[in-house]
Design a protein around this motif. Structure first.
Motif, PDB file in Angstrom:
ATOM      1  N   ASP A   1     -20.144   6.755  23.740  1.00  0.00           N
ATOM      2  CA  ASP A   1     -19.006   6.329  22.917  1.00  0.00           C
ATOM      3  C   ASP A   1     -18.511   4.961  23.367  1.00  0.00           C
ATOM      4  O   ASP A   1     -18.489   4.650  24.559  1.00  0.00           O
ATOM      5  CB  ASP A   1     -17.850   7.350  23.026  1.00  0.00           C
ATOM      6  N   ASN A   2     -18.103   4.172  22.375  1.00  0.00           N
ATOM      7  CA  ASN A   2     -17.511   2.838  22.625  1.00  0.00           C
ATOM      8  C   ASN A   2     -18.462   1.918  23.406  1.00  0.00           C
ATOM      9  O   ASN A   2     -18.025   1.098  24.210  1.00  0.00           O
ATOM     10  CB  ASN A   2     -16.181   2.964  23.383  1.00  0.00           C
TER      11      ASN A   2
ATOM     12  N   LYS B   1     -23.608   1.635  14.538  1.00  0.00           N
ATOM     13  CA  LYS B   1     -22.963   2.442  13.496  1.00  0.00           C
ATOM     14  C   LYS B   1     -23.709   3.758  13.350  1.00  0.00           C
ATOM     15  O   LYS B   1     -24.881   3.865  13.699  1.00  0.00           O
ATOM     16  CB  LYS B   1     -22.979   1.688  12.164  1.00  0.00           C
ATOM     17  N   ASN B   2     -22.996   4.738  12.810  1.00  0.00           N
ATOM     18  CA  ASN B   2     -23.619   6.033  12.540  1.00  0.00           C
ATOM     19  C   ASN B   2     -24.573   5.891  11.346  1.00  0.00           C
ATOM     20  O   ASN B   2     -24.241   5.245  10.338  1.00  0.00           O
ATOM     21  CB  ASN B   2     -22.559   7.091  12.238  1.00  0.00           C
TER      22      ASN B   2
END
Length: 253
Positions: free
Chosen positions: A173-174, A133-134
Motif C-alpha cells: 500500500d502507498n 493503479k488497480n
C-alpha cells in the motif's frame, strides 16, 4: 785302655756342644690347605666373573640384535612414511593446481554469466515513479508514455518495439513498484533511453528511467558514485558504462 776311652768320652760329654744351624721352617699341611682354598676361591670368583661377563655380553648382544632389528624397522617405517609424504605432497600440489584451475574457470564462468546478464539487460529499461493503479494495463500506459517522450516515432513502431512490461516486487500500500520494460527492438530502446534523460514529460510526471544491471554492477556503481558526483559538481563529464565509471573519458575504479 778301655777305661781311658770311656773317660775321654765322659770328658767329651762335658764339653758344650756347638750350636747347629736353625732349620728352615717348612710349611705345614694346614698352610698348604689354606693356600689351596684361597686359590680355589679366587678361581671360583674369576670363573663367576667370567660367567657374569659372558652373560652380560650375551645380553648386550641380544639387546644389540633387538636394537638393530628396531632400527631396521624404524628405518623401514621412516622410508615408508617418507614415501607417503612424497606421495601426499604430489597429491597436494596436484590439488592446488586443480584448485587454481577451478578458481580460474569459476571466475571466467561467473564473468560469462554476468556478461550474458548484462547483454540481456541491455534490452531492458527500468522505470521508477509511475503511479500504480488497480487493474491497470501497464504495457499500454508505457507505450503512451513513450509516444509523448518521442512523438516522432510511429505508434505502431512503438507497439512492435515493446515486448513485455511488468512491475517487480511485492505489492504494498502507498508504494509504487518499479516497472521493467523488455524491448524487442534495441534501437528503439536506445532512443527512448537517450531522450528520457532530458525529457520534460519525465520531469513533469516525476518518473525516471534507469538501466537494468546485475547486482555486482550496481554495487560497483554505488562505490564509484561519490567520485562521479564530485566530478559532475565540478562541471566535468562523468558517466557510467556497465560497472565502470568514467570522468572526462578516463576510467576510474
Amino acid at each position: 785302655m778301655e777305661v781311658s776311652m770311656e773317660n775321654k768320652r765322659k770328658d767329651a760329654g762335658s764339653i758344650p756342644t756347638t750350636p747347629s744351624k736353625i732349620p728352615v721352617g717348612k710349611k705345614s699341611k694346614t698352610d698348604n690347605k689354606e693356600a689351596q682354598v684361597s686359590n680355589l676361591t679366587i678361581l671360583e670368583a674369576i670363573q663367576s666373573m667370567e660367567k657374569n661377563f659372558d652373560k652380560q655380553l650375551t645380553q648386550l648382544k641380544e639387546q644389540a640384535k633387538q636394537s638393530s632389528c628396531m632400527i631396521a624397522s624404524l628405518t623401514k617405517a621412516v622410508q615408508f612414511h617418507a614415501e607417503e609424504v612424497k606421495v601426499c605432497k604430489k597429491k597436494i600440489n596436484d590439488l592446488e593446481s586443480q584448485s587454481e584451475l577451478l578458481e580460474k574457470e569459476n571466475r571466467e564462468l561467473k564473468e560469462r554469466v554476468r556478461e550474458q546478464e548484462r547483454y540481456k539487460m541491455r534490452w531492458c529499461l527500468k522505470l521508477k515513479g509511475i503511479k500504480e493503479k488497480n487493474e491497470e494495463n501497464i504495457r499500454t500506459d508505457i507505450i503512451h508514455l513513450f509516444a509523448k517522450i518521442a512523438p516522432d516515432i510511429d505508434m505502431r513502431q512503438l507497439e512492435d518495439a515493446v515486448d513485455i512490461v511488468h512491475r517487480i516486487g511485492r505489492k504494498e500500500d502507498n508504494k509504487n513498484r518499479h516497472v521493467v520494460i523488455l524491448f524487442a527492438r534495441r534501437l528503439v530502446r536506445e532512443e527512448i533511453w537517450r531522450r528520457s534523460k532530458d525529457s520534460p514529460v519525465c520531469k513533469e510526471r516525476g518518473v525516471r528511467f534507469t538501466e537494468m544491471l546485475p547486482l555486482e554492477d550496481r554495487e560497483a556503481r554505488k562505490n564509484l558514485w561519490p567520485q562521479i558526483e564530485q566530478a559532475r559538481r565540478e562541471g566535468k563529464r562523468a558517466y557510467y558504462r556497465g560497472p565502470h565509471g568514467y570522468i572526462e573519458g578516463r576510467r576510474i575504479g
